[in-house]
Design a protein around this motif. Structure first.
Motif, PDB file in Angstrom:
ATOM      1  N   LEU A 177      68.599  -2.807 -36.298  1.00  0.00           N
ATOM      2  CA  LEU A 177      67.678  -1.717 -35.984  1.00  0.00           C
ATOM      3  C   LEU A 177      67.395  -0.862 -37.213  1.00  0.00           C
ATOM      4  CD1 LEU A 177      66.105  -0.067 -33.878  1.00  0.00           C
ATOM      5  CD2 LEU A 177      68.226   1.217 -33.442  1.00  0.00           C
ATOM      6  N   LEU A 178      68.426  -0.586 -38.003  1.00  0.00           N
ATOM      7  CA  LEU A 178      68.253   0.214 -39.216  1.00  0.00           C
ATOM      8  C   LEU A 178      67.274  -0.464 -40.176  1.00  0.00           C
ATOM      9  CD1 LEU A 178      69.167   2.495 -41.196  1.00  0.00           C
ATOM     10  CD2 LEU A 178      70.995   0.942 -41.916  1.00  0.00           C
ATOM     11  N   VAL A 179      67.481  -1.744 -40.426  1.00  0.00           N
ATOM     12  CA  VAL A 179      66.585  -2.477 -41.333  1.00  0.00           C
ATOM     13  C   VAL A 179      65.160  -2.470 -40.787  1.00  0.00           C
ATOM     14  CG1 VAL A 179      66.083  -4.751 -42.316  1.00  0.00           C
ATOM     15  CG2 VAL A 179      68.440  -3.894 -42.255  1.00  0.00           C
ATOM     16  N   ALA A 180      65.015  -2.705 -39.476  1.00  0.00           N
ATOM     17  CA  ALA A 180      63.675  -2.742 -38.877  1.00  0.00           C
ATOM     18  C   ALA A 180      62.976  -1.396 -39.006  1.00  0.00           C
ATOM     19  CB  ALA A 180      63.781  -3.159 -37.404  1.00  0.00           C
TER      20      ALA A 180
ATOM     21  N   THR B 254      83.698   4.318 -33.563  1.00  0.00           N
ATOM     22  CA  THR B 254      84.866   3.713 -34.210  1.00  0.00           C
ATOM     23  C   THR B 254      85.506   2.638 -33.347  1.00  0.00           C
ATOM     24  OG1 THR B 254      85.294   5.785 -35.374  1.00  0.00           O
ATOM     25  CG2 THR B 254      87.099   4.208 -35.269  1.00  0.00           C
ATOM     26  N   LYS B 255      85.570   2.870 -32.044  1.00  0.00           N
ATOM     27  CA  LYS B 255      86.224   1.898 -31.169  1.00  0.00           C
ATOM     28  C   LYS B 255      85.411   0.613 -31.022  1.00  0.00           C
ATOM     29  CE  LYS B 255      84.282   3.644 -26.825  1.00  0.00           C
ATOM     30  NZ  LYS B 255      84.619   4.163 -25.474  1.00  0.00           N
ATOM     31  N   ASP B 256      84.115   0.660 -31.430  1.00  0.00           N
ATOM     32  CA  ASP B 256      83.252  -0.513 -31.293  1.00  0.00           C
ATOM     33  C   ASP B 256      83.048  -1.256 -32.605  1.00  0.00           C
ATOM     34  OD1 ASP B 256      82.835   0.036 -28.585  1.00  0.00           O
ATOM     35  OD2 ASP B 256      81.191   1.411 -29.040  1.00  0.00           O
TER      36      ASP B 256
ATOM     37  N   GLY C  73      68.150   7.818 -34.906  1.00  0.00           N
ATOM     38  CA  GLY C  73      69.192   8.840 -34.766  1.00  0.00           C
ATOM     39  C   GLY C  73      69.852   8.817 -33.411  1.00  0.00           C
ATOM     40  N   ALA C  74      69.076   8.472 -32.351  1.00  0.00           N
ATOM     41  CA  ALA C  74      69.663   8.411 -31.006  1.00  0.00           C
ATOM     42  C   ALA C  74      70.547   7.184 -30.834  1.00  0.00           C
ATOM     43  CB  ALA C  74      68.550   8.411 -29.958  1.00  0.00           C
ATOM     44  N   ALA C  75      70.182   6.073 -31.447  1.00  0.00           N
ATOM     45  CA  ALA C  75      70.978   4.849 -31.307  1.00  0.00           C
ATOM     46  C   ALA C  75      72.252   4.897 -32.138  1.00  0.00           C
ATOM     47  CB  ALA C  75      70.134   3.634 -31.718  1.00  0.00           C
ATOM     48  N   TYR C  76      72.222   5.655 -33.209  1.00  0.00           N
ATOM     49  CA  TYR C  76      73.355   5.663 -34.151  1.00  0.00           C
ATOM     50  C   TYR C  76      74.698   5.989 -33.491  1.00  0.00           C
ATOM     51  CZ  TYR C  76      76.146   7.031 -38.220  1.00  0.00           C
ATOM     52  OH  TYR C  76      77.135   7.155 -39.154  1.00  0.00           O
ATOM     53  N   PRO C  77      74.834   7.072 -32.734  1.00  0.00           N
ATOM     54  CA  PRO C  77      76.171   7.391 -32.174  1.00  0.00           C
ATOM     55  C   PRO C  77      76.649   6.411 -31.114  1.00  0.00           C
ATOM     56  CG  PRO C  77      74.529   8.903 -31.305  1.00  0.00           C
ATOM     57  CD  PRO C  77      73.832   8.101 -32.372  1.00  0.00           C
ATOM     58  N   PHE C  78      75.741   5.651 -30.503  1.00  0.00           N
ATOM     59  CA  PHE C  78      76.141   4.726 -29.441  1.00  0.00           C
ATOM     60  C   PHE C  78      76.492   3.336 -29.961  1.00  0.00           C
ATOM     61  CE2 PHE C  78      73.396   7.873 -27.370  1.00  0.00           C
ATOM     62  CZ  PHE C  78      74.236   8.304 -26.357  1.00  0.00           C
ATOM     63  N   LEU C  79      75.984   2.987 -31.151  1.00  0.00           N
ATOM     64  CA  LEU C  79      76.207   1.645 -31.683  1.00  0.00           C
ATOM     65  C   LEU C  79      77.222   1.606 -32.810  1.00  0.00           C
ATOM     66  CD1 LEU C  79      72.527   0.301 -31.745  1.00  0.00           C
ATOM     67  CD2 LEU C  79      74.283  -0.090 -30.013  1.00  0.00           C
ATOM     68  N   THR C  80      77.666   2.768 -33.283  1.00  0.00           N
ATOM     69  CA  THR C  80      78.562   2.786 -34.451  1.00  0.00           C
ATOM     70  C   THR C  80      79.853   3.542 -34.168  1.00  0.00           C
ATOM     71  OG1 THR C  80      77.517   4.790 -35.351  1.00  0.00           O
ATOM     72  CG2 THR C  80      76.602   2.665 -36.018  1.00  0.00           C
TER      73      THR C  80
ATOM     74  N   ARG D 141      78.051  -4.425 -31.534  1.00  0.00           N
ATOM     75  CA  ARG D 141      77.188  -3.244 -31.585  1.00  0.00           C
ATOM     76  C   ARG D 141      76.819  -2.822 -33.007  1.00  0.00           C
ATOM     77  NH1 ARG D 141      78.720   1.065 -26.802  1.00  0.00           N
ATOM     78  NH2 ARG D 141      78.402  -0.350 -25.044  1.00  0.00           N
ATOM     79  N   PRO D 142      77.760  -2.752 -33.961  1.00  0.00           N
ATOM     80  CA  PRO D 142      77.359  -2.370 -35.316  1.00  0.00           C
ATOM     81  C   PRO D 142      76.339  -3.323 -35.931  1.00  0.00           C
ATOM     82  CG  PRO D 142      79.724  -2.172 -35.054  1.00  0.00           C
ATOM     83  CD  PRO D 142      79.220  -2.879 -33.843  1.00  0.00           C
ATOM     84  N   THR D 143      76.451  -4.614 -35.634  1.00  0.00           N
ATOM     85  CA  THR D 143      75.473  -5.576 -36.152  1.00  0.00           C
ATOM     86  C   THR D 143      74.091  -5.293 -35.567  1.00  0.00           C
ATOM     87  OG1 THR D 143      77.217  -7.238 -36.355  1.00  0.00           O
ATOM     88  CG2 THR D 143      74.952  -8.024 -36.379  1.00  0.00           C
TER      89      THR D 143
END
Length: 425
Positions: free
Chosen positions: A81-84, A67-69, A58-65, A74-76
């Motif tokens: 991380l999500l799969v792991a 819109t500008k990125d 939940g903490a990584a989500y807003p920094f890696l996803t 970062r989304p990859t």
């Protein structure tokens, strides 16, 4: 990145338009899993690890996803991380399967191509299946159920993901087509306006030829006939002869101007690019009568297109006509110089010592508005200041790189702030 990936990048912007709802659903899923892990009936020893993994995700989500990125790496990283995290939770917590409802959509949101989406979905399904087998054992019924769930989840996720990606890709293509159609419509509209303007100019040219040019011809002929009759009389007043001569000359000059406008749209005074010569002839061509007109110009000018030459000449002519008609001035001056420093500019100043007028009045005549509009069309500007005894009109137009002499305004040219002879300062 492949061409296929590049075509899919715009589609991800469509995902971004509904991101708020995905954010809410994602955090709701994390909160529910965390709640049941901590307060459910079947609390396990691995609860701190479950909650820690969910907090990390939940903490990584807003920094890696953001819109500008979306077009960066970062989304990859987030998908990895999500799969792991989901695979890890499937090894330590039975309720981790709930996260698949948000994990599958996010895999398709944040992977940069359909191939990556299929690969991430496969890894996710296999990892969760292995984790469940690790927890529940290799009994036949469990293996069959887990296998069926694995295959069904993989096929359903891929079908829905590929279908949605295709729909979004087609939507983006339609949007691009609509944008191209809009641009084409705008170009056609501009072309139609240009065609209409050309037709209007042709109509005005015909009108000038059929009316003004013919009228100037008639005036010149009648004036010459009157001069011939006066010359036949021995006691003809010399002043009247001079006046008729001036009328003839003015009519001939305006006839040449009208014919030049009909022929090419360029005033005859500046044909050949000799703006300085045209300005020097102003005392002769305008016939200001009792007004003493002085013209001070630089020795040379930077190259000017005909539009700028026309605008400056027309501004000087209109300004001096206003002086003659309205100011009551006894002296006027036309100055042209190149201001030192700053961008390359050419400055034309017309001054008189007349009665002045209120420049802020709303009832300004057409002349000032016409001059301002003409200068605005070529990127120039007009400034007028007026007080009893001193009126100054300044027209400034941009030029290209200055020719020889730089900012030298020529010998004998004084600044535009110098007063006119007889002006009240």
């Amino acid at each position: 990145m492949s061409g296929r990936t590049e075509r899919l990048l715009p589609a991800r912007s469509v995902w971004a338009t509904s991101m708020v709802w995905w954010h809410a659903g994602f955090y709701a899923a994390l909160a529910s899993v965390s709640y049941f892990a901590m307060f459910g009936d079947e609390r396990e020893s691995g609860t701190p690890l479950v909650v820690g993994a969910l907090v990390l995700l939940g903490a990584a989500y807003p920094f890696l996803t953001r819109t500008k990125d979306l077009r960066t790496l970062r989304p990859t990283i987030y998908v990895a991380l999500l799969v792991a995290v989901v695979v890890f939770l499937s090894f330590v917590y039975d309720g981790a399967g709930v996260l698949l409802f948000v994990a599958f959509p996010q895999v398709w949101m944040f992977t940069s191509s359909q191939r990556q989406g299929v690969a991430a979905t496969a890894v996710l399904c296999v990892g969760v299946a292995v984790g469940q087998i690790n927890r529940w054992g290799l009994a036949g019924t469990e293996v069959y159920g887990i296998t069926a769930q694995l295959v069904t989840s993989f096929v359903a996720s891929c079908m829905i993901g590929l279908w949605i990606s295709k729909v979004i890709e087609q939507s983006e293509q339609r949007a691009e087509l609509l944008a191209e159609l809009e641009a084409t419509r705008h170009e056609l509209n501009n072309a139609e306006q240009a065609r209409g303007a050309l037709a209007e100019r042709e109509r005005m040219a015909r009108e000038i030829h059929d009316t003004l040019a013919q009228g100037f011809t008639s005036i010149a002929m009648l004036s010459e006939a009157a001069q011939a009759q006066l010359r036949a009389q021995p006691e003809a007043p010399s002043g009247l002869v001079r006046s008729l001569t001036a009328i003839t000359r003015t009519a001939r000059e305006n006839l040449a101007e009208a014919r030049a406008l009909v022929a090419s749209g360029v005033p005859s005074d500046v044909q050949g690019g000799d703006l300085l010569a045209a300005l020097k002839r102003l005392p002769e061509t305008l016939h200001l009568d009792s007004i003493r007109l002085t013209v001070e110009l630089p020795d040379n000018l930077p190259p000017l297109p005909s539009t700028q030459q026309v605008a400056l000449l027309r501004t000087a002519q209109e300004a001096l006509n206003n002086v003659r008609r309205h100011s009551g001035a006894t002296a006027a001056e036309v100055l042209m110089d190149i201001p030192a420093g700053g961008p390359p500019l050419l400055r034309l100043t017309v001054m008189d010592n007349g009665q002045g007028f209120d420049v802020s009045a709303d009832h300004q005549g057409f002349g000032l508005k016409s001059m301002a509009a003409r200068l605005d069309e070529i990127g120039g500007r007009l400034q007028v200041t007026s007080a009893p005894g001193t009126t100054r009109l300044v027209a400034v137009v941009p030029t290209e790189a200055l020719g020889p002499g730089g900012t030298d305004t020529g010998p004998g040219t004084r600044g535009t702030d110098a007063p006119l002879p007889g002006a009240v300062t």
